[in-house]
Design a protein around this motif. Structure first.
Motif, PDB file in Angstrom:
ATOM      1  N   ALA A  59      34.720 -56.280   9.007  1.00 14.00           N
ATOM      2  CA  ALA A  59      35.060 -54.898   9.346  1.00 14.00           C
ATOM      3  C   ALA A  59      35.277 -54.076   8.082  1.00 14.00           C
ATOM      4  CB  ALA A  59      36.305 -54.870  10.227  1.00 14.00           C
ATOM      5  N   ALA A  60      35.897 -54.682   7.072  1.00 16.46           N
ATOM      6  CA  ALA A  60      36.128 -53.978   5.811  1.00 16.46           C
ATOM      7  C   ALA A  60      34.815 -53.680   5.107  1.00 16.46           C
ATOM      8  CB  ALA A  60      37.041 -54.809   4.909  1.00 16.46           C
ATOM      9  N   LEU A  61      33.913 -54.658   5.086  1.00 11.69           N
ATOM     10  CA  LEU A  61      32.611 -54.446   4.449  1.00 11.69           C
ATOM     11  C   LEU A  61      31.832 -53.338   5.156  1.00 11.69           C
ATOM     12  CD1 LEU A  61      31.494 -58.120   3.705  1.00 11.69           C
ATOM     13  CD2 LEU A  61      32.187 -56.389   2.040  1.00 11.69           C
ATOM     14  N   GLN A  62      31.875 -53.341   6.475  1.00 10.57           N
ATOM     15  CA  GLN A  62      31.186 -52.300   7.231  1.00 10.57           C
ATOM     16  C   GLN A  62      31.777 -50.928   6.921  1.00 10.57           C
ATOM     17  OE1 GLN A  62      31.521 -53.664  11.267  1.00 10.57           O
ATOM     18  NE2 GLN A  62      29.784 -55.077  11.097  1.00 10.57           N
ATOM     19  N   ALA A  63      33.102 -50.848   6.803  1.00 11.81           N
ATOM     20  CA  ALA A  63      33.751 -49.574   6.485  1.00 11.81           C
ATOM     21  C   ALA A  63      33.358 -49.079   5.100  1.00 11.81           C
ATOM     22  CB  ALA A  63      35.265 -49.725   6.581  1.00 11.81           C
TER      23      ALA A  63
END
Length: 225
Positions: A59-63
């Motif tokens: 989720a952090a990478l996508q953000a």
């Protein structure tokens, strides 16, 4: 899942809860996350924590607009991040968090701790705080004793994660010291000894934090040395 302001450019801090009672083995496949062979004989709660951590990291990478690549476990048990990013993962008592940055010029650390009380609080004060820090905790009026002690413990864990890639060795709580009370979401730790050529005694590190009724969350980003 919640995104927080990190205070750093091109960085995200994301946290969220996970329920171990709802964990099933097929969630790895459903979330398209590989379960490493090293966890094949681990307890289900350990696999659930790993799954939650990697889901938070994705989720952090996508953000950050980064490709969602596999994040394997390295030889030192730390996550191996994609080449275009750096990050750190933490979990405690059903809460998981990831701090990631889309800049290879940084190294990062993050830690979450459930608020300590009773025996756990006394253990922190005896294990993670030195005599000067215990005196500071006792006389300061910024935070209640349990919150500051838990915050100190978490900040030292975060500092270890942030500096380990440079130190390349384990170092204890006595290697950093809190000398002044925290303020405005910042806590400063000073190294009490030289860890390696790049990490000298006396160097200060400003760690950011947020506190809720139940948890303490700390994070740090430092330029690669």
């Amino acid at each position: 899942m919640t995104l927080h302001d990190t205070g750093y450019v091109d960085a995200v801090l994301v946290d969220g809860g996970f329920d171990f009672e709802s964990y099933t083995e097929d969630l790895f496949q459903k979330l398209d996350i590989a379960c490493p062979p090293s966890l094949s004989t681990a307890l289900p709660i350990r696999r659930a924590e790993f799954l939650a951590g990697r889901a938070m990291a994705y989720a952090a990478l996508q953000a950050l607009g980064q490709p969602t690549a596999e994040i394997p476990i390295g030889s030192d048990r730390a996550p191996v991040w994609p080449k275009a990013s750096a990050g750190s993962i933490t979990h405690a008592r059903g809460l998981c968090a990831c701090f990631a940055i889309a800049d290879l010029g940084w190294q990062v650390g993050v830690d979450v701790e459930a608020m300590a009380s009773g025996h756990a609080l006394e253990s922190i004060l005896s294990m993670a705080a030195n005599e000067q820090e215990r005196a500071l905790i006792a006389r300061q009026t910024v935070l209640p004793r349990d919150r500051l002690a838990t915050l100190l413990f978490s900040a030292k864990e975060t500092l270890f994660k942030g500096l380990y890639p440079v130190a390349r060795r384990f170092f204890g709580f006595d290697c950093a010291e809190l000398q002044t009370p925290p303020a405005n979401g910042h806590l400063r730790l000073h190294l009490t000894q030289t860890l390696c050529r790049e990490l000298s005694e006396g160097e200060p590190y400003d760690i950011r934090y947020r506190i809720t009724a139940d948890y303490v969350l700390t994070w740090l980003a430092v330029h690669r040395l």
